[in-house]
Design a protein around this motif. Structure first.
Motif, PDB file in Angstrom:
ATOM      1  N   THR A   2       0.827  -1.195   0.000  1.00 12.82           N
ATOM      2  CA  THR A   2       0.000   0.000   0.000  1.00 12.82           C
ATOM      3  C   THR A   2       0.868   1.252   0.000  1.00 12.82           C
ATOM      4  N   ALA A   3       0.407   2.268  -0.710  1.00 15.67           N
ATOM      5  CA  ALA A   3       1.066   3.569  -0.716  1.00 15.67           C
ATOM      6  C   ALA A   3       0.029   4.609  -0.312  1.00 15.67           C
ATOM      7  N   TYR A   4       0.535   5.745   0.139  1.00 14.19           N
ATOM      8  CA  TYR A   4      -0.354   6.781   0.652  1.00 14.19           C
ATOM      9  C   TYR A   4      -0.010   8.143   0.068  1.00 14.19           C
ATOM     10  N   ALA A   5      -1.035   8.926  -0.183  1.00 14.76           N
ATOM     11  CA  ALA A   5      -0.886  10.351  -0.462  1.00 14.76           C
ATOM     12  C   ALA A   5      -1.312  11.034   0.825  1.00 14.76           C
ATOM     13  N   ILE A   6      -0.398  11.806   1.394  1.00 15.02           N
ATOM     14  CA  ILE A   6      -0.661  12.468   2.665  1.00 15.02           C
ATOM     15  C   ILE A   6      -0.492  13.962   2.473  1.00 15.02           C
ATOM     16  N   ALA A   7      -1.528  14.703   2.803  1.00 15.91           N
ATOM     17  CA  ALA A   7      -1.490  16.153   2.660  1.00 15.91           C
ATOM     18  C   ALA A   7      -1.704  16.811   4.017  1.00 15.91           C
ATOM     19  N   HIS A   8      -0.898  17.823   4.280  1.00 12.08           N
ATOM     20  CA  HIS A   8      -1.067  18.667   5.464  1.00 12.08           C
ATOM     21  C   HIS A   8      -1.485  20.031   4.916  1.00 12.08           C
ATOM     22  N   ALA A  55      -5.188  20.793   8.588  1.00 12.77           N
ATOM     23  CA  ALA A  55      -5.903  19.527   8.450  1.00 12.77           C
ATOM     24  C   ALA A  55      -5.029  18.478   7.789  1.00 12.77           C
ATOM     25  N   LEU A  56      -5.356  17.231   8.059  1.00 15.95           N
ATOM     26  CA  LEU A  56      -4.670  16.098   7.456  1.00 15.95           C
ATOM     27  C   LEU A  56      -5.631  15.400   6.515  1.00 15.95           C
ATOM     28  N   VAL A  57      -5.127  15.065   5.333  1.00 18.28           N
ATOM     29  CA  VAL A  57      -5.874  14.250   4.380  1.00 18.28           C
ATOM     30  C   VAL A  57      -4.974  13.076   4.024  1.00 18.28           C
ATOM     31  N   MET A  58      -5.528  11.866   4.064  1.00 20.71           N
ATOM     32  CA  MET A  58      -4.758  10.689   3.697  1.00 20.71           C
ATOM     33  C   MET A  58      -5.597   9.838   2.747  1.00 20.71           C
ATOM     34  N   ILE A  59      -4.974   9.492   1.614  1.00 21.14           N
ATOM     35  CA  ILE A  59      -5.619   8.652   0.614  1.00 21.14           C
ATOM     36  C   ILE A  59      -4.755   7.416   0.447  1.00 21.14           C
ATOM     37  N   LEU A  79      -7.445  19.731 -11.740  1.00 21.89           N
ATOM     38  CA  LEU A  79      -8.190  20.103 -10.542  1.00 21.89           C
ATOM     39  C   LEU A  79      -7.312  20.761  -9.483  1.00 21.89           C
ATOM     40  N   LEU A  80      -6.075  20.368  -9.405  1.00 18.47           N
ATOM     41  CA  LEU A  80      -5.156  20.784  -8.346  1.00 18.47           C
ATOM     42  C   LEU A  80      -5.084  22.295  -8.109  1.00 18.47           C
ATOM     43  N   PRO A  81      -5.012  23.127  -9.143  1.00 21.31           N
ATOM     44  CA  PRO A  81      -4.922  24.575  -8.893  1.00 21.31           C
ATOM     45  C   PRO A  81      -6.111  25.161  -8.125  1.00 21.31           C
ATOM     46  N   LEU A  82      -7.255  24.486  -8.161  1.00 18.01           N
ATOM     47  CA  LEU A  82      -8.404  24.985  -7.404  1.00 18.01           C
ATOM     48  C   LEU A  82      -8.116  24.993  -5.907  1.00 18.01           C
ATOM     49  N   ARG A  83      -7.297  24.039  -5.458  1.00 19.20           N
ATOM     50  CA  ARG A  83      -6.908  24.002  -4.049  1.00 19.20           C
ATOM     51  C   ARG A  83      -5.665  24.824  -3.796  1.00 19.20           C
ATOM     52  N   THR A  84      -4.622  24.615  -4.589  1.00 19.74           N
ATOM     53  CA  THR A  84      -3.340  25.258  -4.292  1.00 19.74           C
ATOM     54  C   THR A  84      -3.396  26.778  -4.393  1.00 19.74           C
ATOM     55  N   ALA A  85      -4.333  27.299  -5.134  1.00 24.01           N
ATOM     56  CA  ALA A  85      -4.468  28.754  -5.234  1.00 24.01           C
ATOM     57  C   ALA A  85      -5.052  29.363  -3.961  1.00 24.01           C
ATOM     58  N   HIS A  86      -5.647  28.529  -3.109  1.00 24.79           N
ATOM     59  CA  HIS A  86      -6.352  29.061  -1.939  1.00 24.79           C
ATOM     60  C   HIS A  86      -5.938  28.456  -0.605  1.00 24.79           C
ATOM     61  N   PRO A  88      -2.663  26.749   1.308  1.00 25.08           N
ATOM     62  CA  PRO A  88      -1.273  26.286   1.318  1.00 25.08           C
ATOM     63  C   PRO A  88      -1.177  24.926   1.993  1.00 25.08           C
ATOM     64  N   GLY A  89      -0.216  24.158   1.572  1.00 25.04           N
ATOM     65  CA  GLY A  89      -0.038  22.854   2.191  1.00 25.04           C
ATOM     66  C   GLY A  89       1.109  22.086   1.571  1.00 25.04           C
ATOM     67  N   ASP A  90       1.291  20.900   2.079  1.00 27.27           N
ATOM     68  CA  ASP A  90       2.328  19.989   1.606  1.00 27.27           C
ATOM     69  C   ASP A  90       1.657  18.664   1.273  1.00 27.27           C
ATOM     70  N   LEU A  91       2.169  17.984   0.255  1.00 24.74           N
ATOM     71  CA  LEU A  91       1.646  16.675  -0.095  1.00 24.74           C
ATOM     72  C   LEU A  91       2.811  15.753  -0.393  1.00 24.74           C
ATOM     73  N   ILE A  92       2.775  14.554   0.185  1.00 26.24           N
ATOM     74  CA  ILE A  92       3.807  13.565  -0.084  1.00 26.24           C
ATOM     75  C   ILE A  92       3.146  12.269  -0.530  1.00 26.24           C
TER      76      ILE A  92
END
Length: 122
Positions: A2-8, A55-59, A79-86, A88-92
């Motif tokens: 399993t792999a994860y996308a984790i966003a803060h 907030a934490l998001v994990m997929i 879709l990504l710019p809809l979030r990143t424009a408003h 800030p965060g990190d995603l790994i």
């Protein structure tokens, strides 16, 4: 494995722009074709050490190839710019551990490697 996308994500003060709601409404359809599923989304973290503003998001994904394919997909990149424009965060993207993982065995390998490095220095 399993792999994860984790966003803060660290939302800013003020009203939430419509684009963020559109992002939230459409993100799931971008990762579903890659076997992705929300594991954490929209919950409050109980901070026990340090600070965790935001907030934490994990997929979860079946593996790293699927996680990479999702992130790089035209549907998510559009879709990504809809979030990143408003927001800030990190995603790994990160691999999980294999079944029956044993942290003590990992510590033993790291300890042996450290001893080897120390012997080389002397």
């Amino acid at each position: 494995m399993t792999a994860y996308a984790i966003a803060h994500l660290r939302p800013t003060d003020g009203p939430v722009p419509e684009e963020v709601f559109v992002y939230m409404e459409r993100i799931q359809e971008t990762f579903a074709p890659y076997g992705g599923e929300f594991l954490v989304h929209g919950t409050t973290a109980e901070v026990r050490e340090g600070e965790w503003p935001g907030a934490l998001v994990m997929i979860g994904f079946p593996g790293m190839p699927e996680a990479r394919a999702w992130y790089d997909s035209p549907s998510y990149q559009a879709l990504l710019p809809l979030r990143t424009a408003h927001i800030p965060g990190d995603l790994i993207l990160v691999d999980g551990v294999p079944p029956n993982y044993d942290a003590a065995k990992t510590a033993a390998r790291y300890r042996a490697a450290e001893r080897y490095r120390a012997a080389e220095r002397h």
